[in-house]
Design a protein around this motif. Structure first.
Motif, PDB file in Angstrom:
ATOM      1  N   SER A 348       0.836  -1.215   0.000  1.00 26.96           N
ATOM      2  CA  SER A 348       0.000   0.000   0.000  1.00 26.96           C
ATOM      3  C   SER A 348       0.867   1.260   0.000  1.00 26.96           C
ATOM      4  CB  SER A 348      -0.894   0.044   1.242  1.00 26.96           C
ATOM      5  OG  SER A 348      -2.043  -0.708   1.041  1.00 26.96           O
ATOM      6  N   ARG A 349       1.952   1.236   0.759  1.00 29.14           N
ATOM      7  CA  ARG A 349       2.835   2.422   0.785  1.00 29.14           C
ATOM      8  C   ARG A 349       3.445   2.643  -0.600  1.00 29.14           C
ATOM      9  NH1 ARG A 349       4.179   0.176   5.857  1.00 29.14           N
ATOM     10  NH2 ARG A 349       6.116  -0.796   5.162  1.00 29.14           N
ATOM     11  N   VAL A 350       3.848   1.542  -1.228  1.00 32.24           N
ATOM     12  CA  VAL A 350       4.448   1.644  -2.568  1.00 32.24           C
ATOM     13  C   VAL A 350       3.413   2.181  -3.562  1.00 32.24           C
ATOM     14  CG1 VAL A 350       5.423   0.306  -4.489  1.00 32.24           C
ATOM     15  CG2 VAL A 350       6.179  -0.146  -2.145  1.00 32.24           C
ATOM     16  N   MET A 351       2.210   1.644  -3.513  1.00 30.27           N
ATOM     17  CA  MET A 351       1.154   2.088  -4.448  1.00 30.27           C
ATOM     18  C   MET A 351       0.897   3.579  -4.281  1.00 30.27           C
ATOM     19  SD  MET A 351       0.331  -0.556  -6.081  1.00 30.27           S
ATOM     20  CE  MET A 351       0.916  -2.236  -5.898  1.00 30.27           C
ATOM     21  N   ASP A 352       0.781   4.001  -3.041  1.00 29.08           N
ATOM     22  CA  ASP A 352       0.462   5.410  -2.764  1.00 29.08           C
ATOM     23  C   ASP A 352       1.562   6.324  -3.306  1.00 29.08           C
ATOM     24  OD1 ASP A 352      -1.303   7.326  -1.284  1.00 29.08           O
ATOM     25  OD2 ASP A 352       0.605   7.738  -0.288  1.00 29.08           O
ATOM     26  N   PHE A 373      -3.510   0.713  -7.290  1.00 33.89           N
ATOM     27  CA  PHE A 373      -3.698   1.390  -5.998  1.00 33.89           C
ATOM     28  C   PHE A 373      -4.929   0.832  -5.279  1.00 33.89           C
ATOM     29  CE2 PHE A 373      -5.579   5.059  -3.680  1.00 33.89           C
ATOM     30  CZ  PHE A 373      -4.557   5.311  -2.789  1.00 33.89           C
ATOM     31  N   VAL A 374      -6.049   0.743  -5.994  1.00 37.42           N
ATOM     32  CA  VAL A 374      -7.265   0.233  -5.335  1.00 37.42           C
ATOM     33  C   VAL A 374      -7.308  -1.296  -5.287  1.00 37.42           C
ATOM     34  CG1 VAL A 374      -8.823   2.203  -5.488  1.00 37.42           C
ATOM     35  CG2 VAL A 374      -8.554   0.715  -7.461  1.00 37.42           C
ATOM     36  N   ASP A 375      -6.815  -1.933  -6.341  1.00 44.29           N
ATOM     37  CA  ASP A 375      -6.841  -3.410  -6.349  1.00 44.29           C
ATOM     38  C   ASP A 375      -6.112  -3.976  -5.132  1.00 44.29           C
ATOM     39  OD1 ASP A 375      -8.114  -3.324  -8.771  1.00 44.29           O
ATOM     40  OD2 ASP A 375      -6.426  -4.068  -9.956  1.00 44.29           O
ATOM     41  N   ASN A 376      -4.954  -3.419  -4.866  1.00 49.02           N
ATOM     42  CA  ASN A 376      -4.105  -4.004  -3.835  1.00 49.02           C
ATOM     43  C   ASN A 376      -4.482  -3.599  -2.422  1.00 49.02           C
ATOM     44  OD1 ASN A 376      -1.924  -5.731  -5.193  1.00 49.02           O
ATOM     45  ND2 ASN A 376      -2.156  -3.957  -6.519  1.00 49.02           N
ATOM     46  N   ARG A 377      -5.431  -2.680  -2.296  1.00 56.42           N
ATOM     47  CA  ARG A 377      -5.913  -2.293  -0.971  1.00 56.42           C
ATOM     48  C   ARG A 377      -6.569  -3.491  -0.265  1.00 56.42           C
ATOM     49  NH1 ARG A 377      -6.917  -1.522   3.325  1.00 56.42           N
ATOM     50  NH2 ARG A 377      -7.507   0.359   4.469  1.00 56.42           N
ATOM     51  N   ALA A 378      -7.152  -4.373  -1.092  1.00 59.31           N
ATOM     52  CA  ALA A 378      -7.889  -5.520  -0.525  1.00 59.31           C
ATOM     53  C   ALA A 378      -6.995  -6.475   0.259  1.00 59.31           C
ATOM     54  CB  ALA A 378      -8.596  -6.280  -1.640  1.00 59.31           C
ATOM     55  N   HIS A 379      -5.686  -6.516  -0.081  1.00 58.68           N
ATOM     56  CA  HIS A 379      -4.803  -7.468   0.618  1.00 58.68           C
ATOM     57  C   HIS A 379      -4.783  -7.243   2.134  1.00 58.68           C
ATOM     58  CE1 HIS A 379      -3.390  -8.993  -3.103  1.00 58.68           C
ATOM     59  NE2 HIS A 379      -2.664  -7.950  -3.443  1.00 58.68           N
ATOM     60  N   ARG A 380      -5.053  -6.001   2.540  1.00 64.09           N
ATOM     61  CA  ARG A 380      -5.012  -5.721   3.985  1.00 64.09           C
ATOM     62  C   ARG A 380      -6.284  -6.189   4.686  1.00 64.09           C
ATOM     63  NH1 ARG A 380      -3.388   0.410   3.449  1.00 64.09           N
ATOM     64  NH2 ARG A 380      -4.110   0.540   5.597  1.00 64.09           N
ATOM     65  N   ILE A 381      -7.305  -6.524   3.866  1.00 67.24           N
ATOM     66  CA  ILE A 381      -8.610  -6.882   4.444  1.00 67.24           C
ATOM     67  C   ILE A 381      -8.882  -8.388   4.383  1.00 67.24           C
ATOM     68  CG2 ILE A 381     -11.111  -6.553   4.211  1.00 67.24           C
ATOM     69  CD1 ILE A 381     -10.424  -3.742   3.004  1.00 67.24           C
ATOM     70  N   TYR A 382      -8.734  -8.987   3.186  1.00 71.25           N
ATOM     71  CA  TYR A 382      -9.167 -10.393   3.110  1.00 71.25           C
ATOM     72  C   TYR A 382      -8.090 -11.364   3.612  1.00 71.25           C
ATOM     73  CZ  TYR A 382      -7.177 -10.150  -1.714  1.00 71.25           C
ATOM     74  OH  TYR A 382      -6.391  -9.965  -2.800  1.00 71.25           O
ATOM     75  N   GLY A 383      -8.509 -12.618   3.755  1.00 69.61           N
ATOM     76  CA  GLY A 383      -7.586 -13.634   4.303  1.00 69.61           C
ATOM     77  C   GLY A 383      -7.344 -13.400   5.785  1.00 69.61           C
ATOM     78  N   GLY A 384      -8.233 -12.627   6.428  1.00 70.87           N
ATOM     79  CA  GLY A 384      -8.033 -12.188   7.813  1.00 70.87           C
ATOM     80  C   GLY A 384      -7.455 -10.782   7.760  1.00 70.87           C
TER      81      GLY A 384
END
Ligand code: FAD
Length: 397
Positions: A348-352, A373-384
């Motif tokens: 997320s830091r890299v994307m931003d 930027f938006v696609d990779n935001r999900a990694h912080r949410i799913y899979g726990g």
């Protein structure tokens, strides 16, 4: 997909030489990478807009991936898989990340759903489901999350009532990847009444053409717009007892055993996306001119890129070490949670920063950096969520 859809050609930026050499992959994995790369560059990346319009990939892309041997790479050949180790799966994740493809749910199908069947299924279940998943004829999904229960799986309300030779399944699930095109869903359902959530959950293999099973439309998401994610509804779905996966009441235990690898998958994908976006941003700032010089020539740009490359390299080393530990059967839940949490936040830091380095163009949808930027935001949410990852790490302290 219709014939008039014009694919947008994909051109990869030059890869940035790594700060440290990678030693994880063997020549056979790199040979496999060539096939995978061609597939993602020519048959996936150019169709991003089409997938976004439809909210899912075309059904025949699943068959095509199966035909090329790209599904179930780590499942034994006797069940239709490629019989490789998980580095072949890793290559697929890296190549998907390299072209910033977020629509294909192949990893969830091959590396999350199929292993549950391989590890806990009966011989009959493995022979019934895995070969069709390997060819792409059967699309797999896993449904844990419900409208009222995500992080807290013990709050699951979907019920499977014991009716002797079958269960009657009722309830609903939300945010299910591959849900819209799925033919087979592993459903986490409540089968017990002990009051101890961890003993009351079971996993059921549910075929989506069963009576009483229905699907919502693909959900409209902030990003990953081409990825099939939807709601599933069960209204007295008759599930034969032979479709119980593993033992009744052992669902929570099975989920806990599989989750470290699932979390590492998210870290591998986030790492690959961070590297890809870094590469294209490096190329962009070398070409973009401002105040009579390339944006790259401003010291502030070079220092920002140096910071990002350092973070990316730290992520790469940790992810590769976790992968090595996983191959040796030594990946702990804490190490996997740390990989998922730290790498997804680094991503997320890299994307931003990379959106910023693109200026206004970084905010435009047709620029891959905006989508990433938006696609990779999900990694912080799913899979726990990452908060749950920190909870898991801290419990062992
Ligand atoms: C694109 C996408 C794809 C998905 N695919 C799937 C799928 O295929 N299958 C599936 O089953 N699910 C899937 N999910 C669901 C996902 O796993 C859940 O959204 C996630 O686990 C969080 O659950 P929740 O949404 O209910 O949030 P909640 O649990 O309601 O959390 C809300 C907030 O509270 C925080 N929180 C909760 N508990 C604690 C705690 N103990 N300590 C501190 N903070 C806490 C969370 O971190 C979060 O910030 C997907 C989600 C997305 C966005």
């Amino acid at each position: 997909m219709t014939v008039q859809d014009q694919p947008a050609p994909f051109s990869a930026p030059e890869a940035t030489p790594p700060l440290l050499p990678r030693t994880l992959m063997q020549p056979e994995h790199e040979a496999f990478r060539r096939t995978v790369r061609r597939f993602f560059e020519t048959e996936v990346a150019p169709y991003t807009e089409q997938f976004e319009r439809d909210g899912h990939i075309p059904r025949q892309l699943w068959n095509r991936a199966g035909e090329l041997g790209l599904l179930l790479t780590a499942i034994p050949e006797e069940y239709g898989g490629m019989g490789g180790d998980r580095l072949f799966s890793t290559v697929l994740m890296e190549e998907q990340g390299r072209v910033l493809a977020s629509a294909t749910g192949f990893m969830l199908h091959s590396d999350i759903v199929a292993p549950y069947i391989l590890h806990y299924g009966t011989e009959e279940q493995k022979r019934r489901y895995l070969p069709g998943m390997a060819t792409g004829e059967r699309v797999g999904a896993i449904a844990m999350t419900e409208p009222g229960a995500g992080s807290d799986l013990q709050g699951i309300k979907t019920r499977a009532e014991d009716k002797g030779d079958h269960y009657l399944l009722s309830g609903s699930k939300i945010f299910i990847t591959n849900g819209y095109l799925a033919d087979l869903v592993i459903v986490v359902a409540r089968t017990g009444n002990t009051g101890k959530g961890s003993r009351d959950l079971s996993l059921l293999l549910v075929e989506t053409n069963s009576e009483g099973f229905s699907k919502g439309k693909p959900l409209k998401k902030m990003g990953m717009k081409g990825q099939d994610t939807c709601e599933l509804f069960f209204s007295d779905v008759r599930v034969p007892k032979e479709n119980l996966l593993g033992q009744e009441g052992q669902g929570f235990r099975m989920l806990m055993q599989e989750l470290p690898w699932e979390r590492l998958i998210i870290a591998i994908e986030a790492q690959a996306a961070a590297e890809a976006v870094f590469d294209l941003t490096r190329q962009y700032v070398k070409e973009r001119q401002a105040f009579g010089q390339a944006v790259m020539d401003f010291q502030v740009t070079r220092h920002k890129l140096a910071e990002l490359q350092t973070e990316i390299s730290l992520g790469r080393t940790y992810v590769d070490e976790c992968t090595r530990a996983m191959l040796g059967g030594k990946l702990t839940p804490q190490a996997a949670s740390a990989a998922k949490y730290w790498v997804s936040e680094m991503c997320s830091r890299v994307m931003d920063a990379c959106v910023q380095l693109h200026g206004g163009y970084g905010y435009m949808w047709e620029y891959p950096v905006a989508r990433a930027f938006v696609d990779n935001r999900a990694h912080r949410i799913y899979g726990g969520t990452n908060e749950i990852m920190k909870e898991l790490i801290s419990r062992a302290l």
